[in-house]
Design a protein around this motif. Structure first.
Motif, PDB file in Angstrom:
ATOM      1  N   VAL A  66      13.763  42.720  44.800  1.00 20.87           N
ATOM      2  CA  VAL A  66      12.329  42.544  44.667  1.00 20.87           C
ATOM      3  C   VAL A  66      12.086  41.243  43.908  1.00 20.87           C
ATOM      4  N   THR A  67      11.118  40.481  44.366  1.00 21.06           N
ATOM      5  CA  THR A  67      10.799  39.203  43.738  1.00 21.06           C
ATOM      6  C   THR A  67       9.426  39.291  43.095  1.00 21.06           C
ATOM      7  N   ILE A  68       9.353  38.863  41.835  1.00 23.15           N
ATOM      8  CA  ILE A  68       8.073  38.879  41.121  1.00 23.15           C
ATOM      9  C   ILE A  68       7.803  37.505  40.523  1.00 23.15           C
ATOM     10  N   THR A  69       6.535  37.227  40.328  1.00 17.76           N
ATOM     11  CA  THR A  69       6.132  35.994  39.657  1.00 17.76           C
ATOM     12  C   THR A  69       5.612  36.346  38.273  1.00 17.76           C
ATOM     13  N   VAL A  70       5.947  35.510  37.297  1.00 19.58           N
ATOM     14  CA  VAL A  70       5.526  35.754  35.915  1.00 19.58           C
ATOM     15  C   VAL A  70       5.013  34.452  35.305  1.00 19.58           C
ATOM     16  N   THR A  71       4.051  34.555  34.409  1.00 13.77           N
ATOM     17  CA  THR A  71       3.525  33.370  33.740  1.00 13.77           C
ATOM     18  C   THR A  71       4.204  33.176  32.388  1.00 13.77           C
ATOM     19  N   ASP A  72       3.695  32.229  31.628  1.00 16.98           N
ATOM     20  CA  ASP A  72       4.142  31.960  30.255  1.00 16.98           C
ATOM     21  C   ASP A  72       5.315  30.997  30.167  1.00 16.98           C
ATOM     22  N   MET A  73       5.719  30.365  31.271  1.00 13.07           N
ATOM     23  CA  MET A  73       6.785  29.377  31.190  1.00 13.07           C
ATOM     24  C   MET A  73       6.235  28.106  30.545  1.00 13.07           C
ATOM     25  N   PRO A  74       6.860  27.612  29.481  1.00 15.63           N
ATOM     26  CA  PRO A  74       6.389  26.389  28.834  1.00 15.63           C
ATOM     27  C   PRO A  74       6.434  25.202  29.784  1.00 15.63           C
ATOM     28  N   PRO A  75       5.560  24.211  29.595  1.00 10.85           N
ATOM     29  CA  PRO A  75       5.530  23.035  30.469  1.00 10.85           C
ATOM     30  C   PRO A  75       6.745  22.146  30.234  1.00 10.85           C
ATOM     31  N   THR A  76       6.948  21.191  31.116  1.00 10.67           N
ATOM     32  CA  THR A  76       8.106  20.298  31.019  1.00 10.67           C
ATOM     33  C   THR A  76       8.055  19.443  29.753  1.00 10.67           C
ATOM     34  N   THR A  77       6.873  19.276  29.186  1.00  9.06           N
ATOM     35  CA  THR A  77       6.766  18.488  27.951  1.00  9.06           C
ATOM     36  C   THR A  77       7.371  19.220  26.751  1.00  9.06           C
ATOM     37  N   GLN A  78       7.592  20.526  26.880  1.00 10.29           N
ATOM     38  CA  GLN A  78       8.226  21.315  25.821  1.00 10.29           C
ATOM     39  C   GLN A  78       9.631  21.689  26.281  1.00 10.29           C
TER      40      GLN A  78
END
Length: 440
Positions: free
Chosen positions: A20-32
């Motif tokens: 099963v594939t899920i999407t999740v938020t909260d990944m820090p941006p590339t600047t961090q």
């Protein structure tokens, strides 16, 4: 694992091979860079431990202006993070999933602190979200100034009357403000709202199925009158009154303020940003007036209502792994504490517990093995917060409400002739349009 942008729950679904594939938020941006690597490393570790789940992280953040359209258009992530002010409205509108049964299957589910779950629990006790971070406003105080004023730093004020008495003594003995209260950048309204909770009131109330300002109720008026009395009757709140919370914290760290409202985590800034002396920093639970209560803020993880059963279960597993495990697993808590200590991040600062003492105590003990803060200074807070009622921030147009209340706070601190109720009436006229717009 993929690190591409979000795709909808229906698009991800049950993948080939039983995954099963899920999407999740909260990944820090590339600047961090460091934070992003830490996040993706944890995603990889989770996938190794759960080979039947694939995660697609997203940098997406909560935006109430686009949320409904993204949900309707199938663009919403499986799991996403929202402020504590949002879940109750999302529940009423059917915009997040009921995860009660999934939560019951989690480790230590029967040991949750119900106050931490309250923002995402409906009237029937059904659960729609899990906390990821929560804070409770407190009173921070300068232990050194307490000593100089003949006050006991190990026995800080428990009521606003006691705060007033202590502030007066500090001002008389040291010539410094015994208490400071912000009045700009929405922080005056934010802290006045928290005070109102301790007087048994709210900043908003429901009328006719909508939220309206509660500025005409006695609790907020009494809280504002307290501020006026400390300023003009006691003269113990200093002369600089048009400051925001950050400016006050900076002065506090410089040893120039006796007491102010803040979250315990301000200790981190006290040390790392303002180079404050850790020994002077004291913190206790927010004082009470007629009720032992405090303002609860933070974020919660919730699930897309369109998620399949498999997706929902996988998302709850991820939330537990990433946000909750170190709150109930002493080994995980100690590992994180050790890493923080090595990196020079303060360890041992108090927090709002997600779990009851039977679980949280062991986590605290494991964390405190690597403590880099004066733990004794936080005892008054840890003891006081256990019995407090947690009240979330206003659920509609909170920042507009705070901005309107800033003017009332500034008025009573700068003009002796200012009438608290008259100033609140002016503030209510300012916020009514914002409340109406937000609820159309």
């Amino acid at each position: 694992m993929a690190t591409a942008g979000a795709c909808s729950s229906s698009e991800s679904g049950d993948a080939a091979g039983g995954k099963v594939t899920i999407t999740v938020t909260d990944m820090p941006p590339t600047t961090q860079e460091a934070s992003r690597k830490e996040f993706t490393d944890r995603v990889a570790a989770f996938e190794r431990a759960n080979p039947d789940i694939d995660i697609k992280p997203s940098e997406a953040v909560w935006d109430p202006k686009t949320f409904t359209a993204r949900l309707a258009g199938g663009q919403l992530e499986t799991a996403f993070i929202v402020p504590l002010t949002e879940p109750q409205g999302l529940i009423k509108r059917g915009q997040i999933a009921d995860i009660t049964d999934d939560v019951k299957a989690l480790p230590n589910a029967d040991q949750f602190d119900r106050r931490a779950l309250a923002p995402s629990t409906d009237a029937d006790g059904r659960i729609y979200g899990l906390p990821t971070s929560e804070f409770a406003l407190s009173l921070i105080y300068n232990r050194e100034l307490f000593d100089k004023a003949g006050l006991d730093p190990d026995n800080p004020p428990k009521t606003w009357d006691e705060v007033r008495e202590a502030a007066k003594k500090i001002s008389e003995e040291t010539g410094l403000p015994g208490y400071a209260h912000p009045a700009t950048n929405n922080t005056g309204g934010w802290t006045l709202t928290a005070m109102t909770y301790t007087y048994g009131g709210r900043a908003e109330k429901e009328e006719g199925g909508k939220q309206v300002a509660a500025f005409n109720d006695a609790p907020m008026r009494d809280a504002l009158q307290w501020l006026k009395d400390v300023r003009w009757k006691d003269n113990s709140i200093g002369t600089q009154h048009l400051r925001d919370a950050a400016e006050i914290y900076k002065s506090f760290s410089a040893g120039r303020i006796g007491m102010t409202m803040a979250t315990p985590s301000v200790f981190d800034e006290h040390i790392t940003k303002y180079n404050g002396d850790p020994k002077i920093f004291g913190v206790t639970a927010l004082p009470s007036a007629t009720r032992s209560a405090t303002l609860l803020g933070g974020k919660m993880a919730v699930i897309n209502p369109k998620a399949s059963d498999a997706e929902r279960k996988a998302a709850v597993k991820w939330i537990d792994y990433y946000y909750l495990r170190y709150k109930y697993d002493p080994k995980e808590a100690e590992a994180r504490a050790k890493t923080k200590a090595v990196d020079g991040v303060p360890v041992g600062t108090p927090y709002v517990p997600f779990y009851q003492p039977a679980v949280d105590r062991a986590v605290q003990e494991a964390t405190n093995k690597h403590a880099t803060v004066p733990l004794r200074n936080f005892e008054p807070y840890l003891q006081g917060v256990q019995e407090q009622e947690f009240v979330t921030e206003p659920s509609v147009a909170a920042q507009d409400l705070y901005a309107a209340l800033d003017s009332a706070v500034a008025a009573v601190l700068t003009r002796e002739s200012a009438d608290p109720q008259a100033e609140l009436d002016k503030a209510e006229k300012k916020v009514v349009p914002a409340l109406e717009r937000a609820q159309r």
